[in-house]
Design a protein around this motif. Structure first.
Motif, PDB file in Angstrom:
ATOM      1  N   PRO A   3       6.652  -9.514   5.944  1.00 40.31           N
ATOM      2  CA  PRO A   3       6.452  -8.466   6.863  1.00 40.31           C
ATOM      3  C   PRO A   3       7.386  -8.843   8.265  1.00 40.31           C
ATOM      4  N   GLU A 393       3.106  -4.263   7.081  1.00 37.19           N
ATOM      5  CA  GLU A 393       2.446  -4.644   5.980  1.00 37.19           C
ATOM      6  C   GLU A 393       3.053  -3.467   4.870  1.00 37.19           C
ATOM      7  N   ASN A 397       5.619  -4.036   1.446  1.00 34.96           N
ATOM      8  CA  ASN A 397       5.107  -4.227  -0.027  1.00 34.96           C
ATOM      9  C   ASN A 397       5.391  -2.935  -0.765  1.00 34.96           C
TER      10      ASN A 397
END
Length: 413
Positions: A3, A393, A397
Protein backbone atom coordinates in the motif's frame (compact mmCIF):
# COMPACT_ATOMS: atom_id res chain seq x y z
CA UNK A 1 2.45 -4.20 -4.45
CA UNK A 2 2.51 -2.71 -0.96
CA UNK A 3 0.00 0.00 0.00
CA UNK A 4 1.12 3.52 -0.79
CA UNK A 5 1.95 5.64 2.25
CA UNK A 6 -0.44 8.33 3.42
CA UNK A 7 2.08 11.01 2.49
CA UNK A 8 2.20 9.70 -1.06
CA UNK A 9 -1.59 9.42 -1.19
CA UNK A 10 -2.02 13.12 -0.50
CA UNK A 11 -0.30 13.83 -3.80
CA UNK A 12 -2.90 12.10 -5.96
CA UNK A 13 -5.91 10.94 -3.88
CA UNK A 14 -8.42 13.71 -3.27
CA UNK A 15 -11.48 13.28 -1.05
CA UNK A 16 -14.10 15.99 -1.46
CA UNK A 17 -17.61 16.75 -0.26
CA UNK A 18 -20.14 16.58 -3.09
CA UNK A 19 -22.39 19.61 -2.73
CA UNK A 20 -24.50 18.81 -5.79
CA UNK A 21 -27.99 17.37 -5.62
CA UNK A 22 -28.14 13.60 -5.00
CA UNK A 23 -29.60 11.72 -7.96
CA UNK A 24 -32.89 11.08 -6.13
CA UNK A 25 -33.38 14.82 -5.65
CA UNK A 26 -32.95 15.96 -9.23
CA UNK A 27 -36.33 16.60 -10.86
CA UNK A 28 -35.88 14.35 -13.89
CA UNK A 29 -33.93 11.13 -14.50
CA UNK A 30 -33.42 8.81 -17.50
CA UNK A 31 -31.88 5.31 -17.53
CA UNK A 32 -31.46 2.61 -20.20
CA UNK A 33 -30.29 -1.00 -20.32
CA UNK A 34 -29.54 -3.14 -23.34
CA UNK A 35 -30.23 -6.76 -22.44
CA UNK A 36 -27.94 -9.74 -22.87
CA UNK A 37 -29.46 -10.60 -26.27
CA UNK A 38 -28.90 -7.14 -27.77
CA UNK A 39 -26.20 -7.22 -30.49
CA UNK A 40 -24.07 -4.59 -28.70
CA UNK A 41 -24.21 -6.49 -25.42
CA UNK A 42 -23.46 -9.73 -27.25
CA UNK A 43 -20.27 -8.13 -28.60
CA UNK A 44 -19.18 -6.97 -25.14
CA UNK A 45 -19.71 -10.47 -23.78
CA UNK A 46 -17.93 -12.16 -26.69
CA UNK A 47 -14.93 -9.83 -26.48
CA UNK A 48 -14.54 -10.36 -22.75
CA UNK A 49 -15.01 -14.12 -23.02
CA UNK A 50 -12.31 -14.22 -25.72
CA UNK A 51 -9.88 -12.32 -23.47
CA UNK A 52 -10.62 -14.66 -20.55
CA UNK A 53 -10.21 -17.84 -22.60
CA UNK A 54 -6.99 -16.52 -24.16
CA UNK A 55 -5.61 -15.52 -20.75
CA UNK A 56 -6.59 -18.85 -19.23
CA UNK A 57 -4.90 -20.72 -22.08
CA UNK A 58 -1.69 -18.75 -21.63
CA UNK A 59 -1.66 -19.32 -17.86
CA UNK A 60 -2.26 -23.04 -18.28
CA UNK A 61 0.42 -23.55 -20.95
CA UNK A 62 3.01 -20.84 -20.20
CA UNK A 63 2.30 -19.69 -16.63
CA UNK A 64 2.03 -16.10 -17.86
CA UNK A 65 -0.19 -14.04 -20.16
CA UNK A 66 0.56 -12.87 -23.69
CA UNK A 67 -0.29 -9.26 -24.39
CA UNK A 68 -3.54 -8.84 -26.30
CA UNK A 69 -6.63 -6.75 -26.81
CA UNK A 70 -9.80 -8.06 -28.41
CA UNK A 71 -12.03 -5.05 -27.77
CA UNK A 72 -12.94 -4.33 -31.40
CA UNK A 73 -15.54 -7.07 -31.88
CA UNK A 74 -18.45 -6.57 -34.27
CA UNK A 75 -21.40 -8.84 -34.91
CA UNK A 76 -23.08 -8.80 -38.31
CA UNK A 77 -26.55 -10.23 -37.96
CA UNK A 78 -27.93 -13.07 -40.01
CA UNK A 79 -31.10 -13.46 -42.05
CA UNK A 80 -34.30 -15.14 -40.89
CA UNK A 81 -37.35 -16.71 -42.46
CA UNK A 82 -40.16 -15.60 -40.13
CA UNK A 83 -43.88 -16.15 -39.98
CA UNK A 84 -46.43 -17.12 -37.36
CA UNK A 85 -45.48 -20.61 -36.22
CA UNK A 86 -42.16 -20.55 -38.04
CA UNK A 87 -38.77 -18.97 -37.35
CA UNK A 88 -35.52 -20.10 -38.91
CA UNK A 89 -32.09 -18.50 -39.29
CA UNK A 90 -31.24 -19.04 -42.96
CA UNK A 91 -28.00 -17.03 -43.09
CA UNK A 92 -25.55 -17.11 -40.16
CA UNK A 93 -24.18 -14.51 -37.81
CA UNK A 94 -20.67 -13.26 -38.61
CA UNK A 95 -18.48 -12.23 -35.67
CA UNK A 96 -15.51 -10.04 -36.60
CA UNK A 97 -12.56 -9.94 -34.22
CA UNK A 98 -10.19 -7.01 -34.80
CA UNK A 99 -7.31 -6.21 -32.48
CA UNK A 100 -3.87 -7.42 -31.53
CA UNK A 101 -2.44 -10.48 -29.83
CA UNK A 102 0.32 -13.06 -29.94
CA UNK A 103 -0.31 -15.96 -32.31
CA UNK A 104 2.50 -18.04 -30.84
CA UNK A 105 5.00 -18.17 -28.02
CA UNK A 106 8.36 -19.08 -29.52
CA UNK A 107 7.73 -22.18 -31.63
CA UNK A 108 4.49 -23.03 -29.81
CA UNK A 109 1.32 -21.89 -31.63
CA UNK A 110 -1.51 -20.38 -29.62
CA UNK A 111 -4.80 -21.71 -31.07
CA UNK A 112 -6.22 -18.20 -31.42
CA UNK A 113 -8.88 -19.03 -34.02
CA UNK A 114 -10.23 -21.88 -31.88
CA UNK A 115 -10.28 -19.68 -28.77
CA UNK A 116 -12.18 -16.90 -30.54
CA UNK A 117 -14.70 -19.29 -32.06
CA UNK A 118 -15.34 -20.98 -28.72
CA UNK A 119 -15.85 -17.61 -27.02
CA UNK A 120 -18.40 -16.47 -29.61
CA UNK A 121 -20.19 -19.83 -29.70
CA UNK A 122 -20.45 -20.06 -25.92
CA UNK A 123 -21.85 -16.55 -25.49
CA UNK A 124 -24.34 -16.80 -28.34
CA UNK A 125 -25.56 -20.18 -27.07
CA UNK A 126 -26.27 -18.58 -23.68
CA UNK A 127 -28.22 -15.55 -24.93
CA UNK A 128 -30.32 -17.02 -27.75
CA UNK A 129 -32.68 -19.97 -28.14
CA UNK A 130 -31.80 -22.71 -30.60
CA UNK A 131 -28.38 -21.39 -31.61
CA UNK A 132 -26.17 -23.97 -33.36
CA UNK A 133 -22.61 -22.78 -33.90
CA UNK A 134 -22.01 -25.23 -36.75
CA UNK A 135 -24.89 -23.74 -38.76
CA UNK A 136 -25.29 -20.23 -37.37
CA UNK A 137 -21.77 -18.83 -36.85
CA UNK A 138 -18.98 -17.55 -39.08
CA UNK A 139 -15.78 -16.12 -37.54
CA UNK A 140 -13.71 -13.43 -39.27
CA UNK A 141 -10.38 -13.14 -37.41
CA UNK A 142 -8.39 -9.95 -38.01
CA UNK A 143 -6.16 -10.18 -34.92
CA UNK A 144 -2.64 -9.07 -35.86
CA UNK A 145 0.71 -9.29 -34.05
CA UNK A 146 2.19 -6.05 -35.39
CA UNK A 147 4.46 -4.09 -33.08
CA UNK A 148 3.58 -0.66 -31.71
CA UNK A 149 5.83 2.40 -31.69
CA UNK A 150 8.62 2.05 -29.15
CA UNK A 151 7.66 -1.52 -28.25
CA UNK A 152 10.07 -4.44 -28.25
CA UNK A 153 9.55 -7.30 -30.65
CA UNK A 154 8.61 -9.59 -27.78
CA UNK A 155 5.36 -7.77 -26.96
CA UNK A 156 3.24 -9.55 -29.57
CA UNK A 157 5.86 -12.01 -30.83
CA UNK A 158 7.28 -13.56 -27.65
CA UNK A 159 10.28 -15.79 -28.22
CA UNK A 160 9.73 -17.74 -25.00
CA UNK A 161 7.53 -17.70 -21.91
CA UNK A 162 10.08 -15.33 -20.36
CA UNK A 163 8.78 -12.64 -22.73
CA UNK A 164 5.25 -13.03 -21.32
CA UNK A 165 3.99 -11.13 -18.29
CA UNK A 166 3.09 -12.64 -14.93
CA UNK A 167 0.06 -11.43 -12.99
CA UNK A 168 1.28 -8.90 -10.45
CA UNK A 169 4.59 -8.22 -12.20
CA UNK A 170 5.93 -5.07 -10.46
CA UNK A 171 7.00 -3.61 -13.81
CA UNK A 172 3.39 -3.39 -15.04
CA UNK A 173 2.28 0.14 -15.90
CA UNK A 174 -0.80 1.70 -17.45
CA UNK A 175 -1.11 0.82 -21.12
CA UNK A 176 -2.98 4.02 -22.00
CA UNK A 177 -4.37 7.36 -20.83
CA UNK A 178 -7.77 6.71 -19.29
CA UNK A 179 -10.52 8.52 -17.41
CA UNK A 180 -12.94 6.37 -15.40
CA UNK A 181 -16.00 7.16 -13.29
CA UNK A 182 -18.38 5.23 -11.06
CA UNK A 183 -21.04 5.77 -8.41
CA UNK A 184 -23.01 4.06 -5.67
CA UNK A 185 -25.68 3.39 -4.67
CA UNK A 186 -28.02 2.98 -7.63
CA UNK A 187 -31.14 5.13 -7.63
CA UNK A 188 -34.58 3.57 -7.47
CA UNK A 189 -34.97 4.05 -11.22
CA UNK A 190 -31.59 2.49 -11.98
CA UNK A 191 -32.39 -0.51 -9.82
CA UNK A 192 -35.81 -0.93 -11.45
CA UNK A 193 -34.44 -0.84 -15.02
CA UNK A 194 -31.77 -3.41 -14.15
CA UNK A 195 -34.27 -5.67 -12.38
CA UNK A 196 -36.70 -5.66 -15.30
CA UNK A 197 -34.10 -6.97 -17.75
CA UNK A 198 -32.74 -9.48 -15.26
CA UNK A 199 -36.26 -10.71 -14.56
CA UNK A 200 -37.10 -11.27 -18.23
CA UNK A 201 -33.75 -12.88 -19.09
CA UNK A 202 -33.51 -14.79 -15.82
CA UNK A 203 -33.87 -18.57 -15.63
CA UNK A 204 -37.20 -18.61 -13.79
CA UNK A 205 -38.95 -16.30 -16.24
CA UNK A 206 -37.49 -18.15 -19.22
CA UNK A 207 -38.67 -21.47 -17.77
CA UNK A 208 -42.21 -20.09 -17.47
CA UNK A 209 -42.15 -18.22 -20.79
CA UNK A 210 -40.08 -20.29 -23.21
CA UNK A 211 -41.46 -18.36 -26.17
CA UNK A 212 -39.74 -15.12 -25.12
CA UNK A 213 -36.55 -13.79 -26.67
CA UNK A 214 -33.42 -12.29 -25.15
CA UNK A 215 -33.00 -8.97 -26.94
CA UNK A 216 -34.63 -6.98 -24.16
CA UNK A 217 -34.19 -3.22 -24.03
CA UNK A 218 -35.52 -1.22 -21.08
CA UNK A 219 -35.91 2.55 -20.79
CA UNK A 220 -36.94 4.19 -17.55
CA UNK A 221 -37.78 7.77 -16.66
CA UNK A 222 -38.66 9.56 -13.45
CA UNK A 223 -40.38 12.93 -13.42
CA UNK A 224 -40.51 13.91 -9.78
CA UNK A 225 -42.11 10.83 -8.23
CA UNK A 226 -43.79 9.66 -11.44
CA UNK A 227 -42.08 6.62 -12.95
CA UNK A 228 -42.60 5.29 -16.47
CA UNK A 229 -40.97 2.50 -18.45
CA UNK A 230 -40.66 1.25 -22.00
CA UNK A 231 -39.86 -2.44 -22.40
CA UNK A 232 -38.96 -4.08 -25.70
CA UNK A 233 -38.99 -7.89 -25.62
CA UNK A 234 -39.16 -10.23 -28.64
CA UNK A 235 -41.04 -13.50 -28.93
CA UNK A 236 -39.91 -16.58 -30.83
CA UNK A 237 -41.88 -16.68 -34.07
CA UNK A 238 -42.09 -20.48 -34.05
CA UNK A 239 -44.12 -20.36 -30.82
CA UNK A 240 -46.58 -17.61 -31.80
CA UNK A 241 -49.54 -18.73 -33.90
CA UNK A 242 -51.24 -15.40 -34.66
CA UNK A 243 -51.26 -11.69 -33.85
CA UNK A 244 -53.98 -12.25 -31.26
CA UNK A 245 -51.86 -14.97 -29.66
CA UNK A 246 -48.90 -12.56 -29.61
CA UNK A 247 -51.00 -9.85 -27.91
CA UNK A 248 -52.25 -12.33 -25.32
CA UNK A 249 -48.74 -13.53 -24.50
CA UNK A 250 -47.46 -9.96 -24.39
CA UNK A 251 -50.14 -9.02 -21.86
CA UNK A 252 -49.17 -11.94 -19.62
CA UNK A 253 -45.47 -11.02 -19.67
CA UNK A 254 -46.22 -7.34 -19.17
CA UNK A 255 -48.20 -8.15 -16.02
CA UNK A 256 -45.17 -9.85 -14.48
CA UNK A 257 -43.08 -6.74 -15.14
CA UNK A 258 -45.77 -4.51 -13.66
CA UNK A 259 -45.89 -6.79 -10.59
CA UNK A 260 -42.14 -6.46 -10.13
CA UNK A 261 -42.39 -2.67 -10.29
CA UNK A 262 -45.31 -2.56 -7.86
CA UNK A 263 -43.25 -4.56 -5.39
CA UNK A 264 -40.13 -2.42 -5.77
CA UNK A 265 -41.51 1.07 -6.38
CA UNK A 266 -45.06 0.93 -5.11
CA UNK A 267 -48.00 2.50 -6.91
CA UNK A 268 -48.76 1.63 -10.51
CA UNK A 269 -45.94 2.82 -12.84
CA UNK A 270 -46.72 3.31 -16.50
CA UNK A 271 -45.30 0.46 -18.64
CA UNK A 272 -45.35 0.61 -22.43
CA UNK A 273 -44.54 -2.91 -23.65
CA UNK A 274 -43.32 -3.51 -27.22
CA UNK A 275 -44.36 -0.17 -28.69
CA UNK A 276 -43.36 -1.27 -32.23
CA UNK A 277 -46.46 -3.45 -32.49
CA UNK A 278 -48.68 -0.36 -32.44
CA UNK A 279 -48.35 -0.40 -36.23
CA UNK A 280 -49.53 -4.02 -36.38
CA UNK A 281 -46.07 -5.60 -36.59
CA UNK A 282 -45.38 -8.05 -33.77
CA UNK A 283 -41.87 -8.24 -32.35
CA UNK A 284 -40.89 -11.72 -33.56
CA UNK A 285 -37.44 -13.25 -34.03
CA UNK A 286 -36.01 -16.66 -34.90
CA UNK A 287 -33.51 -17.08 -32.05
CA UNK A 288 -34.54 -14.19 -29.81
CA UNK A 289 -32.51 -11.23 -31.07
CA UNK A 290 -32.68 -8.58 -33.78
CA UNK A 291 -29.31 -10.00 -34.80
CA UNK A 292 -31.49 -12.66 -36.47
CA UNK A 293 -32.58 -10.06 -39.02
CA UNK A 294 -29.29 -8.40 -39.92
CA UNK A 295 -28.78 -5.89 -37.13
CA UNK A 296 -25.15 -5.11 -36.26
CA UNK A 297 -23.51 -4.84 -32.85
CA UNK A 298 -20.18 -3.48 -31.64
CA UNK A 299 -18.20 -3.43 -28.40
CA UNK A 300 -18.63 -0.32 -26.26
CA UNK A 301 -21.91 0.95 -27.71
CA UNK A 302 -24.14 -0.28 -24.92
CA UNK A 303 -24.11 -0.56 -21.15
CA UNK A 304 -21.31 0.80 -19.01
CA UNK A 305 -19.55 -1.24 -16.30
CA UNK A 306 -22.59 -0.58 -14.09
CA UNK A 307 -24.76 -2.57 -16.49
CA UNK A 308 -26.67 0.61 -17.31
CA UNK A 309 -26.61 3.70 -19.52
CA UNK A 310 -27.02 6.65 -17.14
CA UNK A 311 -26.82 10.07 -18.82
CA UNK A 312 -27.59 11.90 -15.57
CA UNK A 313 -24.45 10.46 -13.96
CA UNK A 314 -20.72 10.82 -14.45
CA UNK A 315 -20.16 8.04 -16.96
CA UNK A 316 -17.02 6.75 -18.66
CA UNK A 317 -17.05 6.11 -22.41
CA UNK A 318 -14.34 3.43 -22.10
CA UNK A 319 -15.11 0.06 -23.68
CA UNK A 320 -13.53 -2.34 -21.17
CA UNK A 321 -14.65 -5.69 -22.55
CA UNK A 322 -11.88 -7.62 -24.30
CA UNK A 323 -9.01 -5.46 -23.10
CA UNK A 324 -5.94 -7.09 -21.55
CA UNK A 325 -6.65 -7.53 -17.81
CA UNK A 326 -2.96 -7.10 -16.91
CA UNK A 327 -2.41 -3.43 -17.73
CA UNK A 328 -5.27 -1.96 -19.77
CA UNK A 329 -6.41 0.57 -17.18
CA UNK A 330 -9.51 1.36 -19.24
CA UNK A 331 -10.59 -2.07 -18.03
CA UNK A 332 -8.87 -2.48 -14.67
CA UNK A 333 -9.68 0.98 -13.36
CA UNK A 334 -13.20 0.88 -14.78
CA UNK A 335 -13.97 -2.18 -12.68
CA UNK A 336 -11.92 -0.80 -9.78
CA UNK A 337 -13.81 2.51 -9.79
CA UNK A 338 -17.15 0.68 -9.50
CA UNK A 339 -15.91 -1.67 -6.78
CA UNK A 340 -14.50 1.30 -4.85
CA UNK A 341 -17.74 3.25 -5.14
CA UNK A 342 -19.75 0.32 -3.76
CA UNK A 343 -17.31 -0.36 -0.95
CA UNK A 344 -17.08 3.29 0.09
CA UNK A 345 -20.86 3.66 -0.03
CA UNK A 346 -21.25 0.62 2.22
CA UNK A 347 -18.60 1.96 4.59
CA UNK A 348 -19.92 5.53 4.85
CA UNK A 349 -23.62 4.97 4.22
CA UNK A 350 -23.48 7.99 1.88
CA UNK A 351 -23.73 8.47 -1.90
CA UNK A 352 -20.25 8.23 -3.43
CA UNK A 353 -18.66 9.05 -6.79
CA UNK A 354 -15.21 7.79 -7.80
CA UNK A 355 -13.10 9.30 -10.59
CA UNK A 356 -9.75 7.87 -11.71
CA UNK A 357 -7.34 9.41 -14.22
CA UNK A 358 -4.13 7.79 -15.38
CA UNK A 359 -1.53 8.66 -17.97
CA UNK A 360 0.28 6.14 -20.12
CA UNK A 361 3.15 4.32 -18.34
CA UNK A 362 1.96 5.33 -14.84
CA UNK A 363 2.47 2.57 -12.19
CA UNK A 364 -0.73 0.61 -11.61
CA UNK A 365 -0.74 1.49 -7.90
CA UNK A 366 -0.28 5.19 -8.59
CA UNK A 367 -2.62 6.71 -11.16
CA UNK A 368 -2.31 10.44 -11.76
CA UNK A 369 -5.45 11.34 -9.83
CA UNK A 370 -8.12 9.60 -7.78
CA UNK A 371 -11.03 11.82 -6.77
CA UNK A 372 -13.68 10.57 -4.34
CA UNK A 373 -16.74 12.77 -3.94
CA UNK A 374 -19.04 12.03 -1.00
CA UNK A 375 -22.41 13.58 -0.21
CA UNK A 376 -22.47 14.71 3.42
CA UNK A 377 -18.75 14.22 4.03
CA UNK A 378 -17.92 15.45 7.53
CA UNK A 379 -15.13 18.01 7.88
CA UNK A 380 -12.48 17.38 10.50
CA UNK A 381 -13.34 13.72 11.12
CA UNK A 382 -11.47 10.50 10.37
CA UNK A 383 -13.81 9.58 7.48
CA UNK A 384 -11.45 11.04 4.90
CA UNK A 385 -8.50 9.00 6.20
CA UNK A 386 -10.59 5.81 6.13
CA UNK A 387 -11.54 6.52 2.52
CA UNK A 388 -7.88 7.07 1.59
CA UNK A 389 -6.94 3.77 3.22
CA UNK A 390 -9.58 1.90 1.19
CA UNK A 391 -8.32 3.53 -2.02
CA UNK A 392 -4.70 2.65 -1.19
CA UNK A 393 -5.60 -0.97 -0.48
CA UNK A 394 -7.52 -1.29 -3.75
CA UNK A 395 -4.68 0.18 -5.80
CA UNK A 396 -2.17 -2.15 -4.13
CA UNK A 397 -4.28 -5.19 -5.09
CA UNK A 398 -4.76 -4.78 -8.85
CA UNK A 399 -3.16 -8.21 -9.31
CA UNK A 400 -6.02 -9.80 -7.37
CA UNK A 401 -8.49 -7.90 -9.52
CA UNK A 402 -6.76 -9.26 -12.63
CA UNK A 403 -7.12 -12.81 -11.27
CA UNK A 404 -10.79 -12.20 -10.53
CA UNK A 405 -11.41 -10.96 -14.06
CA UNK A 406 -9.65 -13.96 -15.63
CA UNK A 407 -10.72 -16.79 -13.33
CA UNK A 408 -14.13 -15.81 -11.96
CA UNK A 409 -15.16 -13.27 -14.56
CA UNK A 410 -16.54 -9.77 -14.00
CA UNK A 411 -19.62 -8.64 -15.91
CA UNK A 412 -18.92 -5.28 -17.52
CA UNK A 413 -22.16 -4.70 -19.40
Amino acid sequence: MSPTTDADLSDFVFVRRNDGLPIEEIPFELVERKGVGHPDTMCDAIAERASRYYSQYCLEHFGRIAHHWFDKVMLFGGESDLDYGHGELVNPYTVLFAGKGAHRCGDTPIPLADILRRAAADVLSEVTTGFDADRHLVIDCRIVDHQGAGRGRSRYRPESHDDLVAIGDPSLVSNDCNLLHAFAPFSRLEQAVLRIERLINGPDFKARHRDTGWDVKVFGSRNGEDFSFIVNMPFLASDISSFDHYLSRKAECREEVVGLLRDTLGGDPAVLFNPTDRNGRPYLTALGSVADTGDVGAVGRGNRVTGLITPMRAMSIEAPAGKNPLDHTGKLYGVLAQQLARRLNEMTGKPVETHLFTSKEAPLDRPDQVVVRVHGLQDGGDEEQKIRAVVAEALANTAELTREIIVTGVTMW
